[in-house]
Scaffold this motif. Structure first.
Motif, mmCIF file in Angstrom:
data_model
loop_
_atom_site.group_PDB
_atom_site.id
_atom_site.type_symbol
_atom_site.label_atom_id
_atom_site.label_comp_id
_atom_site.label_asym_id
_atom_site.label_seq_id
_atom_site.Cartn_x
_atom_site.Cartn_y
_atom_site.Cartn_z
ATOM 1 N N GLY A 19 0.780 -1.225 0.000
ATOM 2 C CA GLY A 19 0.000 0.000 0.000
ATOM 3 C C GLY A 19 0.815 1.279 0.000
ATOM 4 N N MET A 20 2.123 1.165 -0.221
ATOM 5 C CA MET A 20 2.992 2.341 -0.228
ATOM 6 C C MET A 20 3.774 2.410 -1.526
ATOM 7 N N ALA A 35 5.449 9.129 3.240
ATOM 8 C CA ALA A 35 5.461 10.338 4.066
ATOM 9 C C ALA A 35 4.379 10.222 5.134
ATOM 10 N N PHE A 36 4.727 10.578 6.333
ATOM 11 C CA PHE A 36 3.810 10.529 7.461
ATOM 12 C C PHE A 36 3.844 11.870 8.191
ATOM 13 N N LYS A 37 3.025 12.027 9.181
ATOM 14 C CA LYS A 37 2.907 13.302 9.888
ATOM 15 C C LYS A 37 4.236 13.790 10.457
ATOM 16 N N PHE A 42 11.252 4.818 5.369
ATOM 17 C CA PHE A 42 12.100 4.231 4.334
ATOM 18 C C PHE A 42 12.199 2.750 4.652
ATOM 19 N N TYR A 43 11.923 1.911 3.663
ATOM 20 C CA TYR A 43 11.810 0.477 3.870
ATOM 21 C C TYR A 43 12.783 -0.292 2.977
ATOM 22 N N GLN A 67 12.926 5.584 10.201
ATOM 23 C CA GLN A 67 12.138 6.808 10.164
ATOM 24 C C GLN A 67 13.072 8.013 10.184
ATOM 25 N N PHE A 68 12.953 8.849 9.154
ATOM 26 C CA PHE A 68 13.706 10.092 9.106
ATOM 27 C C PHE A 68 12.761 11.216 9.519
#
Length: 91
Positions: A19-20, A35-37, A42-43, A67-68
């Motif tokens: 889903g990304m 992108a999140f709040k 990064f996976y 997570q950056f």
């Protein structure tokens, strides 16, 4: 993030995985991102995170993701090195 990854692995094509957005080689997802709040996810997978563990100490990580923080500059050089590592691991 996508621009950095595409510039680093131009042979990769856009896809969706779990889903990304992701980049794939030969139909197999190579690198995912989103992108999140409060962060950019990064996976690159567990092997990449293990290989770059020292470089990633300042970031929140899980088994196969990092997570950056959204309020800090993206570590472009590190992202490129991880992307090259993942691409080479396919060969």
């Amino acid at each position: 993030m996508r621009t950095v990854l595409k510039d680093t692995v131009p042979a990769a094509s856009d896809t969706v995985s779990y889903g990304m957005p992701a980049l794939a080689i030969g139909g197999k997802a190579l690198l995912g991102f989103g992108a999140f709040k409060s962060h950019i996810g990064f996976y690159p997978g567990a092997a990449a995170l293990k290989a770059f563990a020292d470089d990633l100490k300042q970031y929140k990580t899980s088994k196969g993701s990092v997570q950056f923080p959204i309020d800090k500059p993206l570590p472009v050089d590190l992202v490129k090195r991880i992307a090259r590592f993942k691409f080479k691991s396919l060969k």
